[in-house]
Write a protein that holds these residues in place. Structure first.
Motif, PDB file in Angstrom:
ATOM      1  N   ILE A 255     -27.942 -10.268  -5.721  1.00 39.74           N
ATOM      2  CA  ILE A 255     -28.268  -9.709  -7.030  1.00 39.74           C
ATOM      3  C   ILE A 255     -27.519 -10.528  -8.077  1.00 39.74           C
ATOM      4  O   ILE A 255     -26.307 -10.713  -7.973  1.00 39.74           O
ATOM      5  CB  ILE A 255     -27.860  -8.222  -7.140  1.00 39.74           C
ATOM      6  CG1 ILE A 255     -28.586  -7.391  -6.088  1.00 39.74           C
ATOM      7  CG2 ILE A 255     -28.166  -7.684  -8.538  1.00 39.74           C
ATOM      8  CD1 ILE A 255     -28.102  -5.949  -6.006  1.00 39.74           C
TER       9      ILE A 255
ATOM     10  N   THR B  54     -31.012  -9.377 -13.226  1.00 38.01           N
ATOM     11  CA  THR B  54     -30.998  -8.553 -14.424  1.00 38.01           C
ATOM     12  C   THR B  54     -30.410  -9.354 -15.575  1.00 38.01           C
ATOM     13  O   THR B  54     -29.364  -9.991 -15.424  1.00 38.01           O
ATOM     14  CB  THR B  54     -30.186  -7.256 -14.209  1.00 38.01           C
ATOM     15  OG1 THR B  54     -29.973  -6.609 -15.462  1.00 38.01           O
ATOM     16  CG2 THR B  54     -28.841  -7.539 -13.556  1.00 38.01           C
TER      17      THR B  54
ATOM     18  N   TYR C 224     -37.521  -7.709 -10.289  1.00 38.85           N
ATOM     19  CA  TYR C 224     -37.390  -7.359  -8.872  1.00 38.85           C
ATOM     20  C   TYR C 224     -38.769  -7.055  -8.298  1.00 38.85           C
ATOM     21  O   TYR C 224     -39.766  -6.953  -9.037  1.00 38.85           O
ATOM     22  CB  TYR C 224     -36.472  -6.131  -8.708  1.00 38.85           C
ATOM     23  CG  TYR C 224     -37.043  -4.854  -9.288  1.00 38.85           C
ATOM     24  CD1 TYR C 224     -37.619  -3.894  -8.474  1.00 38.85           C
ATOM     25  CD2 TYR C 224     -37.035  -4.624 -10.668  1.00 38.85           C
ATOM     26  CE1 TYR C 224     -38.161  -2.729  -9.005  1.00 38.85           C
ATOM     27  CE2 TYR C 224     -37.574  -3.466 -11.205  1.00 38.85           C
ATOM     28  CZ  TYR C 224     -38.130  -2.523 -10.367  1.00 38.85           C
ATOM     29  OH  TYR C 224     -38.668  -1.381 -10.907  1.00 38.85           O
TER      30      TYR C 224
ATOM     31  N   LEU D  13     -32.696 -10.396  -4.270  1.00 41.10           N
ATOM     32  CA  LEU D  13     -33.210  -9.029  -4.419  1.00 41.10           C
ATOM     33  C   LEU D  13     -33.678  -8.755  -5.843  1.00 41.10           C
ATOM     34  O   LEU D  13     -34.715  -8.138  -6.065  1.00 41.10           O
ATOM     35  CB  LEU D  13     -32.122  -8.006  -4.063  1.00 41.10           C
ATOM     36  CG  LEU D  13     -31.808  -7.772  -2.598  1.00 41.10           C
ATOM     37  CD1 LEU D  13     -30.651  -6.782  -2.490  1.00 41.10           C
ATOM     38  CD2 LEU D  13     -33.021  -7.227  -1.869  1.00 41.10           C
ATOM     39  N   ALA D  14     -32.860  -9.187  -6.808  1.00 43.68           N
ATOM     40  CA  ALA D  14     -33.174  -8.881  -8.206  1.00 43.68           C
ATOM     41  C   ALA D  14     -32.335  -9.758  -9.123  1.00 43.68           C
ATOM     42  O   ALA D  14     -31.272 -10.250  -8.750  1.00 43.68           O
ATOM     43  CB  ALA D  14     -32.893  -7.412  -8.513  1.00 43.68           C
TER      44      ALA D  14
ATOM     45  N   LEU E 119     -40.649 -10.213  -9.255  1.00 43.01           N
ATOM     46  CA  LEU E 119     -39.761 -11.296  -8.831  1.00 43.01           C
ATOM     47  C   LEU E 119     -40.517 -12.301  -7.972  1.00 43.01           C
ATOM     48  O   LEU E 119     -40.353 -13.521  -8.135  1.00 43.01           O
ATOM     49  CB  LEU E 119     -38.563 -10.718  -8.075  1.00 43.01           C
ATOM     50  CG  LEU E 119     -37.567 -11.728  -7.493  1.00 43.01           C
ATOM     51  CD1 LEU E 119     -36.952 -12.592  -8.598  1.00 43.01           C
ATOM     52  CD2 LEU E 119     -36.465 -11.014  -6.712  1.00 43.01           C
TER      53      LEU E 119
ATOM     54  N   LEU F  27     -30.801  -0.777  -6.095  1.00 46.73           N
ATOM     55  CA  LEU F  27     -30.579  -2.157  -5.654  1.00 46.73           C
ATOM     56  C   LEU F  27     -29.208  -2.310  -5.003  1.00 46.73           C
ATOM     57  O   LEU F  27     -29.053  -3.019  -4.003  1.00 46.73           O
ATOM     58  CB  LEU F  27     -30.716  -3.116  -6.838  1.00 46.73           C
ATOM     59  CG  LEU F  27     -32.127  -3.300  -7.408  1.00 46.73           C
ATOM     60  CD1 LEU F  27     -32.080  -4.021  -8.745  1.00 46.73           C
ATOM     61  CD2 LEU F  27     -33.003  -4.068  -6.421  1.00 46.73           C
TER      62      LEU F  27
END
Length: 354
Positions: A140, A269, A305, A266-267, A309, A132
């Motif tokens: 992110i 976490t 993701y 994008l992602a 996502l 990523l």
């Protein structure tokens, strides 16, 4: 060296050896107590007389450039100490209490950086994070409660970005916790007008590849971060949410359209720090044992993701609360099944439920 100087140096030395994160000096009715925060747990270290406590706090305030005559208002300060050749930055915070002034010292070792092998409990999660961070643009977001290791993880990944992939990395932090060579680190100073939003606008004119925004805490910063991610930059930031999906709801609260979230995010976490199962003590590691174990805690990551996502964004749009992906609970259960984590680890994500 007088008695107070010796006591202060001894506390800092012992805290450095144990790799303590915080020192608490807490006044009580008839005395005071010194506590160390070790791996998230507070342990009592020493009991002091009222007079010794006052003198000790005054000594630390003097070293940190704080007003030693002011005890009615909260203060903050910073200093550095050298413990056995290692530079440790100290952030000090005083708070007037019912009995007297209390002091908390945060210890930030400047030479310790998380190796790639210790970024996450499972190498698969680390590899996903690395892939990523190789993306040329996008947003992110790393979420988790205070003390979950978000900044430590980001520092490790950003160092890899700079050293292995030769990317220009700029960080906006409040405060700068560790000074890292070859990263451009900007200290946020709201009194001087350098907010996250102002700093991010300025950083975009500095030919960055990757920008770390310490925290998205308001709508203006969120909008600039999303706009920056749309214009060819990789933006990395943190939020305080319960889980990964919560970051999407938070962006919506900040007024970010779902279309922009879908284009830029994008992602997400969600991270927690968990204790590794002690090979000697079992479920509950003794403080003496903690001192000699090199790796005592590790991060676990809930990664949202790709198609998961996209499904989460759709669920937010439709109001459907059900969103299926590999959660923190799933990851912790896997760690327990493999014998890496103690059984009580699930309370980290289930709020005390068994």
């Amino acid at each position: 060296m007088n008695e107070i100087e010796y006591l202060a140096d001894r506390l800092l030395m012992e805290a450095g050896l144990l790799r303590v994160s915080d020192i608490h000096i807490v006044p009580r009715k008839n005395d005071a107590v010194v506590r160390f925060r070790l791996d998230g747990l507070l342990m009592e270290k020493a009991t002091l007389t009222k007079e010794t406590c006052e003198r000790l706090i005054t000594h630390f305030k003097f070293l940190a450039g704080m007003d030693i005559g002011e005890r009615r208002r909260p203060q903050s300060g910073a200093m550095e100490t050298n413990q056995q050749g290692e530079i440790i930055s100290l952030r000090l915070s005083t708070l007037p209490t019912f009995y007297d002034e209390s002091l908390v010292i945060r210890l930030l070792p400047q030479s310790f950086f998380l190796p790639q092998s210790q970024i996450s409990l499972f190498a698969h999660s680390t590899n996903i994070l690395l892939s990523l961070f190789q993306q040329p643009q996008g947003l992110i977001i790393c979420t988790g409660p205070t003390g979950s290791g978000k900044t430590t993880t980001l520092y490790a990944l950003l160092r890899i970005c700079q050293e292995k992939w030769h990317r220009n990395v700029i960080t906006l932090e409040d405060p700068v916790e560790k000074r890292i060579d070859n990263l451009l680190q900007v200290q946020i100073n709201e009194k001087a007008g350098i907010t996250y939003a102002v700093g991010l606008k300025a950083a975009l004119r500095h030919d960055p590849d990757v920008i770390m925004v310490g925290e998205i805490r308001d709508a203006e910063t969120a909008k600039i971060a999303v706009r920056s991610a749309m214009t060819g930059h990789l933006i990395v930031s943190t939020m305080h949410t319960k889980n990964a999906v919560g970051a999407i709801y938070r962006l919506r609260e900040f007024g970010i359209p779902l279309e922009d979230i879908e284009q830029t995010l994008l992602a997400v976490t969600a991270q927690r720090l968990v204790d590794l199962l002690c090979p000697f003590c079992g479920e509950h590691c003794m403080p003496v044992c903690r001192q000699y174990r090199k790796v005592r805690r590790v991060a676990v990551h809930e990664l949202l993701y790709g198609s998961a996502l996209s499904d989460a964004i759709c669920s937010v749009q439709t109001g459907n609360k059900v969103c299926r992906y590999y959660t923190l609970e799933n990851i912790i259960r896997k760690g327990m099944a493999l014998g890496f984590l103690p059984a009580h680890t699930l309370t980290v994500v289930k709020g005390g439920e068994k």
